[in-house]
Design an enzyme around this catalytic site. Structure first.
Site, PDB file in Angstrom:
ATOM      1  N   LYS A   1     -12.567  18.862  11.220  1.00  0.00           N
ATOM      2  CA  LYS A   1     -13.685  18.656  12.865  1.00  0.00           C
ATOM      3  C   LYS A   1     -14.037  20.221  13.296  1.00  0.00           C
ATOM      4  CE  LYS A   1     -15.099  15.420  15.381  1.00  0.00           C
ATOM      5  NZ  LYS A   1     -15.433  14.330  16.552  1.00  0.00           N
TER       6      LYS A   1
ATOM      7  N   GLU B   1      -5.943  -3.625  -0.090  1.00  0.00           N
ATOM      8  CA  GLU B   1      -5.634  -4.549   0.589  1.00  0.00           C
ATOM      9  C   GLU B   1      -7.200  -6.064   0.906  1.00  0.00           C
ATOM     10  OE1 GLU B   1      -5.811  -1.445   2.067  1.00  0.00           O
ATOM     11  OE2 GLU B   1      -4.201  -1.162   3.175  1.00  0.00           O
TER      12      GLU B   1
ATOM     13  N   TRP C   1     -18.306  17.043  11.952  1.00  0.00           N
ATOM     14  CA  TRP C   1     -17.450  16.814  10.818  1.00  0.00           C
ATOM     15  C   TRP C   1     -17.785  17.372   9.581  1.00  0.00           C
ATOM     16  CZ3 TRP C   1     -17.321  10.555  11.912  1.00  0.00           C
ATOM     17  CH2 TRP C   1     -16.379  10.360  12.576  1.00  0.00           C
TER      18      TRP C   1
ATOM     19  N   THR D   1       0.638  -1.388  -0.015  1.00  0.00           N
ATOM     20  CA  THR D   1      -0.419  -0.112  -0.174  1.00  0.00           C
ATOM     21  C   THR D   1       0.961   1.175   0.212  1.00  0.00           C
ATOM     22  OG1 THR D   1       0.066  -0.085   1.876  1.00  0.00           O
ATOM     23  CG2 THR D   1      -2.192  -0.674   1.074  1.00  0.00           C
TER      24      THR D   1
HETATM   25  P1  AMP Z   1      -5.599   2.266  -2.104  1.00  0.00           P
HETATM   26  O1  AMP Z   1      -5.117   1.262  -1.536  1.00  0.00           O
HETATM   27  O2  AMP Z   1      -4.541   3.112  -2.521  1.00  0.00           O
HETATM   28  O3  AMP Z   1      -6.371   1.627  -3.606  1.00  0.00           O
HETATM   29  O4  AMP Z   1      -6.241   3.343  -1.906  1.00  0.00           O
HETATM   30  C1  AMP Z   1      -7.347   3.077  -0.894  1.00  0.00           C
HETATM   31  C2  AMP Z   1      -8.107   4.286  -0.386  1.00  0.00           C
HETATM   32  O5  AMP Z   1      -8.476   5.159  -1.962  1.00  0.00           O
HETATM   33  C3  AMP Z   1      -9.904   4.174   0.277  1.00  0.00           C
HETATM   34  O6  AMP Z   1      -9.077   3.271   1.034  1.00  0.00           O
HETATM   35  C4  AMP Z   1     -10.723   4.980   0.255  1.00  0.00           C
HETATM   36  O7  AMP Z   1      -9.976   6.114   0.723  1.00  0.00           O
HETATM   37  C5  AMP Z   1      -9.575   5.628  -1.599  1.00  0.00           C
HETATM   38  N1  AMP Z   1     -10.763   5.167  -2.153  1.00  0.00           N
HETATM   39  C6  AMP Z   1     -10.390   4.021  -4.024  1.00  0.00           C
HETATM   40  N2  AMP Z   1     -12.161   4.105  -4.494  1.00  0.00           N
HETATM   41  C7  AMP Z   1     -12.360   5.083  -4.029  1.00  0.00           C
HETATM   42  C8  AMP Z   1     -13.691   6.358  -4.417  1.00  0.00           C
HETATM   43  N3  AMP Z   1     -14.569   5.932  -5.534  1.00  0.00           N
HETATM   44  N4  AMP Z   1     -13.744   7.323  -4.304  1.00  0.00           N
HETATM   45  C9  AMP Z   1     -13.230   8.055  -2.365  1.00  0.00           C
HETATM   46  N5  AMP Z   1     -12.223   7.531  -2.472  1.00  0.00           N
HETATM   47  C10 AMP Z   1     -11.974   6.454  -2.730  1.00  0.00           C
END
Ligand code: AMP
Length: 546
Positions: free
Chosen positions: A437, A328, A442, A182
């Protein structure tokens, strides 16, 4: 009493064998670094994936060894997607956009034994190669030039083995097939180790009509990099279903992509919103230039999809479907299809629903947790989204410091703050660390950003929290204007005002040239918070004066 059904192992070699038997004549197309197109068939791909497995074994790669790739999206990367796990090894995709420090850490932490690298990416490798222990570097090139001193040549290794010697291995479905780190914006990157079973089940789920809906008649072009969450699993889904596969190589600019969409009659592509903002701008500039497939669908995710993008893409006959997921989660978590109930709703209602992240996909459970336990799905109450499911990580690889993300009762804490509609549509309000906040309440920065991005002069917008003596935090809007367009702070605030309670509105908007991004294209809000940490808004000055 147990059922009486075979314990068939869900593995990547099983997908490869099916592709060999059924789709041998289907085509795979790849854009080479010299911009020409390379074409071959599934039969060629399977033959070469088998050769790669044999070549790796010949080099001494054993079951469970990590074999890394440092590659763009192309056919040899697809060969590695199947060839590495078919050798019993673990495909570790390195994110070429990370810093040399992160890449050093990740390659050493994963203990990569072999690295496959694109010739055009050798300069990236050079920056960290001397700090890692890999035994072999294999160079993937397309122009026949030999590998540099001390490195092996991919084509030569494949030429030295014969696919007839390959025997499909008996692999336990719980064995690791792939891994991906990640690119967290805080702390060290953490490794997620995917099982064969998770990828196989995830592929079946992604292919479903109500998820990506990928079938054999599709032409699929993943823009999302194969080094990020397995290109959202698309190469696996496409190979399982036999769809024609098109890879853009290093060319991700809007014109190259649109040319490829047109030429190959692409019906499904996928990637983060930034890519599609560029595509939209190109289409708006030359609306008649490209003749795209009538049923072109775009799963978009990685960050929130502004409603304006859904509407504007519809004008060009391109259907954007929002998805949410995480590295994940292999990575699919939710998918934003309109339910039967919404088919007759007004267009505005439909767009509002499509702007949410969608409903959890099968075999993925979701719950919202607040300070006092589970929170109802009422579309209003916010809390952290937790998930569990058939392709959700159960822990990070060798990273005890990440244990806090996994609850004692078997759920994964996503770090996303959400509300969920009674109908199950999830709305990502924020990352837990980005939420604002103000006066104890929020404010969703994502909502404000999407509204700002709906203004015709705005190219991109981010909203961050800035310290405020009266309200603890207040939102600050940070906007990048489209080339040649102007807009004032007052005009932008007035534009979004009807959509929000007054106290949600940013007091000020700052205009900047570009928004810094993470290696996977998300806004790097940490950098913005740092840049504006001493910012005092006029509202704060006046509120502290009264
Ligand atoms: P990654 O592991 O790099 O793919 O990042 C995952 C994170 O990307 C998630 O926990 C979200 O915070 C963000 N994310 C993924 N898809 C979306 C979406 N459609 N809208 C808003 N945030 C997203």
């Amino acid at each position: 009493m147990n059922g009486l059904i075979m314990d068939y192992q869900l593995t990547l070699p099983a997908i490869l064998r099916r592709a060999e038997q059924l789709f041998g004549r289907k085509e795979i197309v790849s854009r080479l670094p010299d911009k020409t197109y390379f074409r071959y068939t599934y039969a060629d791909f399977v033959r070469r994936a088998k050769r790669l497995a044999l070549a790796l074994q010949k080099l001494g790669v054993k079951s469970g060894d990590r074999v890394a790739t440092l590659s763009w999206n192309h056919h040899q990367h697809l060969e590695a997607y199947f060839g590495v796990p078919s050798a019993g090894a673990v495909l570790h995709t390195l994110n070429l956009r990370l810093s040399p420090e992160d890449l050093t850490y990740i390659a050493n932490h994963a203990n990569d034994k072999v690295i496959l690298v694109d010739r055009v990416l050798l300069p990236v490798l050079e920056k960290f190669r001397h700090n890692i222990q890999a035994e072999h570097i294999i160079v993937i090139s397309t122009d026949g030039s030999p590998a540099p001193e001390g490195m092996l040549d991919y084509e030569q290794l494949l030429a030295e083995v014969d696919e007839k010697d390959f025997v499909y291995p008996e692999i336990d479905e719980q064995q690791a097939a792939a891994m991906c780190y990640t690119s967290g914006t805080t702390g060290r990157p953490k490794g997620v180790l995917y099982t064969h079973r998770a990828i196989a089940l995830h592929s079946m789920c992604a292919a479903m009509a109500d998820v990506m809906g990928i079938g054999e008649t599709d032409v699929v072009l993943p823009v999302v990099p194969m080094f990020h969450a397995n290109a959202w699993g698309i190469p696996f889904v496409a190979t399982l279903t036999g769809a024609k596969q098109v890879f853009p190589g290093p060319f991700l600019d809007p014109e190259s992509l649109l040319d490829e969409f047109e030429q190959e009659k692409v019906t499904l592509s996928a990637g983060v919103p930034t890519i599609w903002l560029g595509i939209l701008a190109a289409l708006e500039k030359q609306p008649e230039r490209w003749k795209l497939a009538k049923n072109l669908r775009l799963p978009v995710g990685g960050s929130a999809v502004p409603e304006a993008m859904l509407r504007n893409m519809d004008i060009f006959g391109i259907t954007v479907i929002q998805a949410w997921g995480m590295t994940e989660m292999t990575p699919l978590g939710t998918f934003g299809r309109l339910s039967a109930e919404l088919q007759d709703a007004s267009l505005d209602e439909q767009y509002a629903m499509r702007a949410l992240q969608g409903r959890p996909v099968p075999f993925t459970d979701a719950r919202i947790m607040g300070d006092d336990g589970e929170i109802p799905w009422d579309g209003k109450s916010m809390g952290e989204l937790e998930v569990r499911g058939a392709w959700v990580a159960s822990e990070y690889y060798n990273a005890p410091e990440g244990a806090g993300r996994f609850t004692d009762d078997g759920w994964f804490r996503t770090g996303d703050i959400v509300t969920i509609e009674p109908s199950g549509y999830v709305k990502i309000q924020d990352r837990s660390k980005d939420v604002i906040k103000s006066g104890g309440e929020w404010i969703s920065s994502v909502d404000l950003e999407n509204a700002l991005m709906g203004h015709p002069a705005v190219a991109e917008a981010a909203v961050i929290a800035i310290p405020d003596p009266k309200w603890q935090e207040r939102p600050l809007g940070i906007v990048v204007l489209k080339e040649g367009r102007t807009a004032t702070q007052e005009e932008l605030i007035e534009f979004i005002a009807p959509k929000f309670a007054k106290w949600w509105l940013p007091d000020t908007i700052e205009f900047i040239d570009t928004i810094p991004r993470t290696a996977t294209g998300k806004f790097l809000k940490m950098a913005l918070r740092d840049r504006f940490k001493n910012y005092t808004s006029p509202a704060a000055v006046s509120s502290s004066a009264d």
